[in-house]
Design a protein around this motif. Structure first.
Motif, mmCIF file in Angstrom:
data_model
loop_
_atom_site.group_PDB
_atom_site.id
_atom_site.type_symbol
_atom_site.label_atom_id
_atom_site.label_comp_id
_atom_site.label_asym_id
_atom_site.label_seq_id
_atom_site.Cartn_x
_atom_site.Cartn_y
_atom_site.Cartn_z
ATOM 1 N N LYS A 117 0.827 -1.214 0.000
ATOM 2 C CA LYS A 117 0.000 0.000 0.000
ATOM 3 C C LYS A 117 0.856 1.257 0.000
ATOM 4 O O LYS A 117 0.464 2.277 -0.547
ATOM 5 N N ASP A 118 2.043 1.165 0.599
ATOM 6 C CA ASP A 118 2.883 2.352 0.770
ATOM 7 C C ASP A 118 4.344 1.927 0.655
ATOM 8 O O ASP A 118 4.819 1.100 1.441
ATOM 9 N N ASP A 153 3.090 -1.619 7.684
ATOM 10 C CA ASP A 153 1.642 -1.413 7.673
ATOM 11 C C ASP A 153 0.976 -2.603 6.984
ATOM 12 O O ASP A 153 1.226 -2.853 5.806
ATOM 13 N N ASP A 167 -8.990 3.261 -5.700
ATOM 14 C CA ASP A 167 -7.761 4.048 -5.845
ATOM 15 C C ASP A 167 -6.626 3.108 -6.247
ATOM 16 O O ASP A 167 -5.735 2.811 -5.445
ATOM 17 N N ILE A 170 -2.752 3.940 -5.495
ATOM 18 C CA ILE A 170 -2.540 4.518 -4.163
ATOM 19 C C ILE A 170 -1.072 4.579 -3.762
ATOM 20 O O ILE A 170 -0.612 5.574 -3.184
ATOM 21 N N ALA A 171 -0.277 3.558 -4.076
ATOM 22 C CA ALA A 171 1.139 3.564 -3.671
ATOM 23 C C ALA A 171 1.913 4.637 -4.422
ATOM 24 O O ALA A 171 2.725 5.364 -3.833
ATOM 25 N N ARG A 173 0.578 7.301 -5.883
ATOM 26 C CA ARG A 173 0.028 8.597 -5.490
ATOM 27 C C ARG A 173 0.627 9.062 -4.159
ATOM 28 O O ARG A 173 1.014 10.220 -3.995
ATOM 29 N N THR A 174 0.709 8.144 -3.199
ATOM 30 C CA THR A 174 1.267 8.475 -1.887
ATOM 31 C C THR A 174 2.735 8.855 -1.996
ATOM 32 O O THR A 174 3.204 9.807 -1.361
ATOM 33 N N LEU A 175 3.479 8.109 -2.822
ATOM 34 C CA LEU A 175 4.898 8.400 -3.028
ATOM 35 C C LEU A 175 5.079 9.786 -3.635
ATOM 36 O O LEU A 175 5.902 10.590 -3.161
ATOM 37 N N HIS A 176 4.323 10.090 -4.676
ATOM 38 C CA HIS A 176 4.455 11.387 -5.342
ATOM 39 C C HIS A 176 4.093 12.523 -4.396
ATOM 40 O O HIS A 176 4.766 13.569 -4.360
ATOM 41 N N ARG A 177 3.044 12.346 -3.617
ATOM 42 C CA ARG A 177 2.621 13.386 -2.684
ATOM 43 C C ARG A 177 3.701 13.652 -1.641
ATOM 44 O O ARG A 177 3.991 14.804 -1.306
ATOM 45 N N ARG A 178 4.291 12.595 -1.115
ATOM 46 C CA ARG A 178 5.350 12.750 -0.104
ATOM 47 C C ARG A 178 6.515 13.544 -0.665
ATOM 48 O O ARG A 178 7.029 14.470 -0.025
#
Length: 208
Positions: A117-118, A153, A167, A170-171, A173-178
């Motif tokens: 997920k992340d 997690d 979504d 999600i992985a 998207r989360t990486l890019h946002r960080r």
């Protein structure tokens, strides 16, 4: 690490080395959901003063096969059927049932670590065994490991299936946002070291 290797980028702890990391799937095609049950691959390229140093790894510590000659057969069994362009699970499990050494990886894949997920909470394990040589000419076998610095997690199959529909990216998207917020992923770069003499001793030879 100068006691084990003469590689320049591992001699002085104060030296910073730029690197690039690329995450990928193993079986899933481009556009497949991030939460598909699948090992995640990663490729790391260190830009050292002596040239590029490449490490290839997986999110799980073992792999389905030990003989590299089996790799094309493995990939063909996991990819979509050439006639239907749909994944054929009869092919998938036919390969696994005829390849007993794949059981260890299957146990990992169908555990809680089989769905990602992340990327910040995913450990990495080098696929290949490298040989380090120090300034004295002594050789050492090494395996690389990247340990995530955030708590692991767990994501179960139900959440994975839900996210695949709601979504699927999600992985990523989360990486890019960080990264956009200036909050990088952090790993501890580690090695497992073994002396070759531990594998080839006179006692082992006497024991057959």
């Amino acid at each position: 690490m100068r006691d084990y290797t003469s590689a320049a980028f591992l001699q002085d702890p104060s030296v910073s080395t730029r690197f690039l990391i690329r995450f990928s799937t193993v079986i899933g095609s481009k556009g497949s959901p991030d939460t598909d049950r699948d090992p995640r691959g990663f490729a790391v390229k260190f830009y050292t003063s002596q040239g590029n140093y490449d490490v290839v790894g997986l999110s799980l510590p073992v792999f389905f096969i030990r003989d590299a000659m089996q790799f094309p057969d493995f990939i063909h069994s996991q990819k979509p059927d050439p006639c239907t362009n749909i994944k054929n699970y009869a092919h998938v499990w036919d390969f696994f049932s005829l390849t007993p050494e794949s059981l260890h990886q299957l146990m990992w894949l169908y555990s809680d670590r089989g769905i990602v997920k992340d990327f910040a909470k995913m450990d990495g394990f080098g696929v290949n065994t490298f040989v380090w040589v120090n300034g004295k000419g002594e050789r050492f076998y090494v395996k690389y490991r990247f340990t995530a610095q955030e708590p692991f997690d767990i994501i179960d199959r139900k959440e994975g299936k839900r996210l695949a529909g709601q979504d699927p990216d999600i992985a990523v998207r989360t990486l890019h946002r960080r990264l956009a917020l200036g909050n990088p992923i952090r790993y501890e770069f580690q090695v497992q070291i073994m002396k070759p003499c531990l594998l080839y001793t006179s006692d082992a030879a006497d024991d057959g």
